[in-house]
Design a protein around this motif. Structure first.
Motif, short mmCIF file in Angstrom:
data_model
loop_
_atom_site.label_atom_id
_atom_site.label_comp_id
_atom_site.label_asym_id
_atom_site.label_seq_id
_atom_site.Cartn_x
_atom_site.Cartn_y
_atom_site.Cartn_z
N TYR A 180 -5.12 2.33 -5.78
CA TYR A 180 -4.54 3.34 -5.42
C TYR A 180 -5.20 4.85 -5.63
N ALA A 181 -5.50 5.36 -4.57
CA ALA A 181 -6.28 6.52 -4.43
C ALA A 181 -5.59 7.72 -5.31
N ASP A 183 0.93 -1.16 -0.05
CA ASP A 183 -0.03 -0.21 0.07
C ASP A 183 0.86 1.14 0.06
N GLU A 184 0.33 2.33 -0.41
CA GLU A 184 1.17 3.66 -0.55
C GLU A 184 1.68 4.36 0.71
N ASN A 185 1.02 3.95 1.90
CA ASN A 185 1.67 4.72 3.06
C ASN A 185 2.77 3.74 3.59
N ARG A 197 -5.62 10.87 -10.65
CA ARG A 197 -4.88 11.34 -11.74
C ARG A 197 -5.68 10.77 -13.02
N HIS A 198 -6.07 9.63 -13.08
CA HIS A 198 -6.54 9.13 -14.08
C HIS A 198 -8.22 9.15 -14.26
N ASN A 219 1.58 2.53 -11.58
CA ASN A 219 0.81 4.07 -11.57
C ASN A 219 -0.50 4.05 -12.41
N ASP A 220 -0.67 2.76 -13.21
CA ASP A 220 -1.95 2.52 -14.15
C ASP A 220 -2.77 2.08 -13.21
#
Length: 489
Positions: free
Chosen positions: A205-206, A101-103, A211-212, A199-200
């Motif tokens: 991912y929030a 996860d991102e965190n 972004r997309h 990243n796609d």
């Protein structure tokens, strides 16, 4: 490498970003490089600015989350550094985590970067966030209910505490550079950066969802939405700077001798927004500059300050908030709590106060007494002084002791005695202070003449027709040599 005409715009903005972040030529710099377009452009640009920023190294962290792709990123960065003669430090996650996860990923990277900063005694860690990253960050924070601090976005520079306790600046010199400029710079340098397939993934991912999915919709409303959000964050950042400056001034005015302890009266009457910033700064000074309080904690602390009662409240990171009627403080739970009492430790017995003369009541405090003309200007420390009837001194002396269970008190302005403990409760004197108050009493019958810092008694008050007064004063003796009891100071 790109020609001057091709790279000039990017390099000029990058150099301006370095300067805006306060990076000096003499400082040692760590560039965090993933191998993606932004960080690759950052290190190549910094390499071309080497005459100004020569002490440069690269740090790459392999999360092991994408198998061969992650290893390919590491090899790309390694070859990039070899070709450009830049020292490289590589870190790897302790285990393979395909669903990182991102965190957690962010915490792992920062732990690695601060470890390298300590190892090489670096001054700055440089990250490659662009204007698009700033816009995405602001939107993400607003979606989670952020206030002005979140809306201010990422700042060009901020301190972070390393594992050794040293403060290092985290700088973002590319916040005014967009991704189009990054791509053009890399194309002119004939460098093909790596692409992170995670990243796609906008479902997991929030940030990718912003972004997309969100940004394209906003661009349909305003094609210049990225710059518009960037301007908004700059305005919020300027407002935040102003509030932080005000908070600094209040903290300086309200501070006591105890660390991270403020006088409540200087803060309680302020606007809640400014109070909240003061609390955030106090908390950050204890928990570290990278620590933050959420709004629920802020609301609770504002309530406690408003009530002015004796209280304790646990905050994240093992930090405690403590308050009473006059003070509040923030400190680590494993540290000794600040001594907020304006009184010395409890006395071991009864002390004699000669008139004239003084008596040592412990912890550097003294009470002195002398007969003088009544004061007309009581000054800012009037609560710790009293002008009483000189006839209350028996045989040239008074006594000083702590309270007893049977004590009564006849407060100035009242016609009858009241239970001392009830009086102290009604006067909002903290429970921890009550046994420390040095009562000045009559040696003949034990009646209380003065509660230092609180109120004199009605029976001991100075008659209006008296030309002389018994001047009593409690103070902290800052002289190097203690004045012997019974000697005029």
């Amino acid at each position: 490498m790109p020609s001057n005409s091709e790279s000039g715009g990017f390099l000029r903005k990058l150099d301006e970003g370095f300067r805006a972040a306060g990076i000096a030529p003499s400082q040692s710099i760590i560039c965090a490089v993933s191998g993606g377009p932004d960080s690759t452009a950052l290190v190549l640009g910094a390499r071309q600015l080497r005459r100004r920023y020569g002490n440069l190294v690269v740090a790459h962290f392999n999360h092991l989350a994408r198998g061969q792709q992650s290893d390919g990123d590491e090899e790309f960065v390694r070859q990039l550094c070899i070709q450009n003669e830049i020292p490289l430090h590589v870190g790897r996650a302790g285990r393979i985590t395909p669903t990182l996860d991102e965190n957690t990923a962010r915490q792992e990277r920062y732990a690695f970067l601060t470890e390298i900063a300590d190892a090489m005694d670096a001054d700055v860690i440089v990250l490659a966030h662009t204007v698009e990253d700033q816009a995405e960050t602001v939107l993400l924070r607003i979606s989670r209910g952020a206030g002005i601090r979140g809306a201010a976005g990422m700042r060009p520079s901020r301190p972070i505490t390393t594992t050794s306790g040293r403060d290092v600046n985290v700088a973002r010199p590319m916040l005014d550079i967009n991704r189009t400029e990054v791509v053009e710079f890399l194309d002119s340098a004939l460098v093909a950066p790596r692409h992170d397939s995670s990243n796609d993934d906008w479902k997991r991912y929030a940030r990718n969802r912003i972004r997309h999915r969100v940004m394209p919709e906003l661009k349909a409303l305003n094609p210049n939405i990225t710059n518009a959000i960037s301007r908004f964050s700059e305005i919020m950042s300027s407002n935040l700077d102003f509030v932080e400056t005000l908070a600094d001034e209040v903290i300086e005015t309200a501070s006591t001798n105890e660390p991270n302890t403020l006088m409540r009266r200087h803060v309680a009457a302020l606007h809640p927004f400014l109070q909240a910033e003061i609390l955030r700064q106090l908390y950050g000074s204890v928990a570290g500059p990278d620590s933050q309080l959420d709004q629920n904690h802020i609301v609770k602390l504002l309530t406690l300050i408003s009530q002015g009662k004796s209280s304790r409240y646990h905050l994240p990171g093992g930090v405690l908030f403590r308050s009473d009627h006059q003070h509040f403080s923030v400190y680590r739970g494993n540290d000794s709590p600040p001594d907020l009492s304006p009184y010395p430790s409890p006395l071991s017995g009864t002390k004699v106060l000669p008139i004239p003369g003084s008596v040592d009541i412990g912890d550097g405090y003294r009470i002195e007494g002398a007969v003088s003309s009544p004061a007309t200007d009581f000054g800012s420390d009037a609560a710790c002084e009293a002008w009483l009837n000189p006839e209350i001194a028996v045989a040239g002396r008074l006594e000083v002791r702590n309270r007893r269970a049977t004590d009564n008190f006849n407060p100035l302005g009242m016609c009858q005695e009241v239970d001392l403990n009830k009086f102290l409760i009604n006067a909002k004197i903290a429970a921890s202070w009550r046994d420390r108050i040095p009562l000045v009493v009559s040696p003949s019958d034990g009646r209380i003449a003065w509660l230092p810092g609180i109120r004199p008694s009605e029976w001991a008050k100075l008659p209006s027709d008296h030309k002389t007064a018994l001047h009593l004063r409690m103070f902290v003796d800052h002289s190097e040599d203690t004045i012997p009891d019974g000697v005029n100071p």
